[in-house]
Design a protein around this motif. Structure first.
Motif, PDB file in Angstrom:
ATOM      1  N   ILE A  56       3.409 -62.620 -58.035  1.00 15.91           N
ATOM      2  CA  ILE A  56       4.072 -63.479 -59.014  1.00 15.91           C
ATOM      3  C   ILE A  56       5.423 -62.864 -59.352  1.00 15.91           C
ATOM      4  O   ILE A  56       5.472 -61.743 -59.874  1.00 15.91           O
ATOM      5  N   PRO A  57       6.518 -63.542 -59.043  1.00 14.51           N
ATOM      6  CA  PRO A  57       7.843 -62.971 -59.338  1.00 14.51           C
ATOM      7  C   PRO A  57       8.002 -62.650 -60.826  1.00 14.51           C
ATOM      8  O   PRO A  57       7.463 -63.345 -61.690  1.00 14.51           O
ATOM      9  N   SER A  58       8.735 -61.591 -61.109  1.00  8.32           N
ATOM     10  CA  SER A  58       8.987 -61.210 -62.496  1.00  8.32           C
ATOM     11  C   SER A  58       9.867 -62.250 -63.173  1.00  8.32           C
ATOM     12  O   SER A  58      10.745 -62.857 -62.541  1.00  8.32           O
ATOM     13  N   ILE A  73       8.658 -47.443 -55.224  1.00  7.54           N
ATOM     14  CA  ILE A  73       7.721 -48.152 -56.095  1.00  7.54           C
ATOM     15  C   ILE A  73       8.092 -47.943 -57.556  1.00  7.54           C
ATOM     16  O   ILE A  73       8.108 -48.887 -58.362  1.00  7.54           O
ATOM     17  N   ARG A  74       8.426 -46.715 -57.912  1.00  9.48           N
ATOM     18  CA  ARG A  74       8.834 -46.436 -59.288  1.00  9.48           C
ATOM     19  C   ARG A  74      10.136 -47.162 -59.635  1.00  9.48           C
ATOM     20  O   ARG A  74      10.308 -47.648 -60.754  1.00  9.48           O
ATOM     21  N   ILE A  75      11.060 -47.230 -58.692  1.00  5.88           N
ATOM     22  CA  ILE A  75      12.316 -47.956 -58.912  1.00  5.88           C
ATOM     23  C   ILE A  75      12.024 -49.439 -59.158  1.00  5.88           C
ATOM     24  O   ILE A  75      12.621 -50.064 -60.050  1.00  5.88           O
ATOM     25  N   TRP A  76      11.132 -49.996 -58.376  1.00  7.98           N
ATOM     26  CA  TRP A  76      10.744 -51.398 -58.538  1.00  7.98           C
ATOM     27  C   TRP A  76      10.195 -51.636 -59.945  1.00  7.98           C
ATOM     28  O   TRP A  76      10.577 -52.593 -60.627  1.00  7.98           O
ATOM     29  N   VAL A  77       9.305 -50.752 -60.385  1.00  8.88           N
ATOM     30  CA  VAL A  77       8.725 -50.890 -61.718  1.00  8.88           C
ATOM     31  C   VAL A  77       9.800 -50.751 -62.793  1.00  8.88           C
ATOM     32  O   VAL A  77       9.902 -51.579 -63.707  1.00  8.88           O
ATOM     33  N   ALA A  78      10.614 -49.705 -62.687  1.00 10.45           N
ATOM     34  CA  ALA A  78      11.605 -49.405 -63.727  1.00 10.45           C
ATOM     35  C   ALA A  78      12.674 -50.477 -63.843  1.00 10.45           C
ATOM     36  O   ALA A  78      13.154 -50.770 -64.939  1.00 10.45           O
ATOM     37  N   GLY A  79      13.055 -51.081 -62.729  1.00  2.09           N
ATOM     38  CA  GLY A  79      14.112 -52.081 -62.764  1.00  2.09           C
ATOM     39  C   GLY A  79      13.722 -53.363 -63.459  1.00  2.09           C
ATOM     40  O   GLY A  79      14.583 -54.088 -63.972  1.00  2.09           O
ATOM     41  N   TYR A  80      12.425 -53.661 -63.478  1.00  2.00           N
ATOM     42  CA  TYR A  80      11.951 -54.904 -64.094  1.00  2.00           C
ATOM     43  C   TYR A  80      11.222 -54.673 -65.423  1.00  2.00           C
ATOM     44  O   TYR A  80      10.843 -55.637 -66.079  1.00  2.00           O
ATOM     45  N   ALA A  81      10.997 -53.410 -65.776  1.00  2.00           N
ATOM     46  CA  ALA A  81      10.150 -53.115 -66.936  1.00  2.00           C
ATOM     47  C   ALA A  81      10.836 -53.446 -68.255  1.00  2.00           C
ATOM     48  O   ALA A  81      11.949 -52.989 -68.514  1.00  2.00           O
ATOM     49  N   PRO A  82      10.174 -54.232 -69.114  1.00  2.00           N
ATOM     50  CA  PRO A  82      10.698 -54.446 -70.458  1.00  2.00           C
ATOM     51  C   PRO A  82      10.391 -53.241 -71.344  1.00  2.00           C
ATOM     52  O   PRO A  82       9.647 -52.337 -70.949  1.00  2.00           O
ATOM     53  N   HIS A 130       2.203 -58.482 -66.305  1.00  2.00           N
ATOM     54  CA  HIS A 130       1.339 -58.820 -65.166  1.00  2.00           C
ATOM     55  C   HIS A 130       2.091 -59.657 -64.134  1.00  2.00           C
ATOM     56  O   HIS A 130       1.475 -60.404 -63.368  1.00  2.00           O
ATOM     57  N   THR A 131       3.426 -59.505 -64.095  1.00  2.00           N
ATOM     58  CA  THR A 131       4.227 -60.154 -63.064  1.00  2.00           C
ATOM     59  C   THR A 131       4.903 -59.081 -62.213  1.00  2.00           C
ATOM     60  O   THR A 131       4.789 -57.891 -62.485  1.00  2.00           O
ATOM     61  N   GLY A 132       5.622 -59.491 -61.188  1.00  2.00           N
ATOM     62  CA  GLY A 132       6.271 -58.526 -60.302  1.00  2.00           C
ATOM     63  C   GLY A 132       5.233 -57.690 -59.597  1.00  2.00           C
ATOM     64  O   GLY A 132       4.166 -58.171 -59.184  1.00  2.00           O
ATOM     65  N   ILE A 133       5.493 -56.421 -59.474  1.00  2.00           N
ATOM     66  CA  ILE A 133       4.560 -55.538 -58.770  1.00  2.00           C
ATOM     67  C   ILE A 133       3.217 -55.437 -59.484  1.00  2.00           C
ATOM     68  O   ILE A 133       2.178 -55.181 -58.869  1.00  2.00           O
ATOM     69  N   TYR A 134       3.215 -55.690 -60.809  1.00  2.00           N
ATOM     70  CA  TYR A 134       1.963 -55.640 -61.562  1.00  2.00           C
ATOM     71  C   TYR A 134       1.043 -56.811 -61.226  1.00  2.00           C
ATOM     72  O   TYR A 134      -0.114 -56.820 -61.643  1.00  2.00           O
ATOM     73  N   SER A 135       1.552 -57.793 -60.489  1.00  2.00           N
ATOM     74  CA  SER A 135       0.696 -58.901 -60.076  1.00  2.00           C
ATOM     75  C   SER A 135      -0.115 -58.567 -58.827  1.00  2.00           C
ATOM     76  O   SER A 135      -1.034 -59.309 -58.466  1.00  2.00           O
TER      77      SER A 135
END
Length: 254
Positions: free
Chosen positions: A172-174, A65-74, A92-97
């Motif tokens: 919602i895809p990032s 989960i952390r990898i998912w967040v970190a890979g897409y995080a601006p 609010h996209t990707g996992i944050y959706s």
């Protein structure tokens, strides 16, 4: 209003010191070993492989989960800060959706991982409740800050997105690509922390059980956890050296 201000104050304080939470768990972890039955070892000193595998899987899901967040995080996304509340971008996209606090969910699973090694389900429940009470105040303080900063757009997002347990629809895809380099730079520490906590936790359990049984012949590291720890240590040293001496993990906008 006074209660809200008090909760926010508590949350801001706990936010600054949340990295010390694993250390606060250690005394209770040891107390449980000393006062109740654990299931990592049987009476013959054989490891409970199933319990170890479950602990590793739970920890790896949290790390995933952390990898998912970190890979897409601006850059400067809420949740990436470590000392104070700040956010220049509302993600609010990707996992944050599907969940508002995925990093905290990942943290929970990673901290739960070594606790599972005890095989004490009552302590697992107590730990889960304590974690929620601790992070509930942090989330309250963080969301108060984000509501003030982003206003209606943040409020509308919270109405459709659960705080901790991901919803099953509405993804919602990032709008950003996954950055492997950015992810490695952000997460190599947490992966090493996970494997280290598992390795040390199982040694603590074994040492205390052997002391209680007065049978030190049972003391030997588990092969699965030892190999996992050794590989992650090499990985950590290599990546840390590259992070400190090169710029290959620097990604624009991340």
């Amino acid at each position: 209003m006074a209660l809200q201000e008090e909760l926010k104050s508590q949350g801001d304080f706990l936010f600054r010191y949340r990295s010390y939470l694993p250390l606060c768990i250690v005394p209770f972890f040891i107390l449980v070993i000393c006062t109740s039955q654990t299931f990592l070892l049987d009476e013959y000193g054989e490891y409970n492989t199933a319990l170890i595998v479950v602990a590793i899987i739970v920890g790896f899901v949290g790390q995933g989960i952390r990898i998912w967040v970190a890979g897409y995080a601006p850059k400067d996304t809420s949740g990436r800060n470590t000392k104070e509340q700040k956010a220049s971008v509302l993600n609010h996209t990707g996992i944050y959706s599907i969940v508002r606090n995925p990093l905290y969910l990942g943290n929970f699973l990673m901290m739960l991982s070594p606790v599972i090694l005890l095989g004490n389900w009552l302590f697992i429940v107590v730990f889960s409740l304590a974690f929620w009470l601790y992070y509930e105040r942090i989330i309250f303080a963080e969301e108060s800050f984000l509501t003030k900063k982003f206003g209606e757009s943040y409020t509308q997002w919270t109405l459709s997105t659960p705080p901790f347990v991901p919803k099953l629809k509405g993804y919602i895809p990032s709008d950003m690509d996954f950055s492997f380099r950015s992810m490695l730079k952000r997460e190599y520490n947490s992966f090493f922390g996970l494997t280290t906590s598992l390795f040390i936790a199982h040694l603590i359990i074994v040492a205390i059980v052997c002391y209680q049984e007065e049978n030190w012949e049972l003391v030997y590291p588990n092969e699965i956890l030892s190999v996992l720890f050794g590989l992650s240590a090499v990985f950590y040293l290599v990546v840390r050296l590259l992070v400190k001496t090169t710029k290959i993990f620097n990604v624009s906008g991340r």
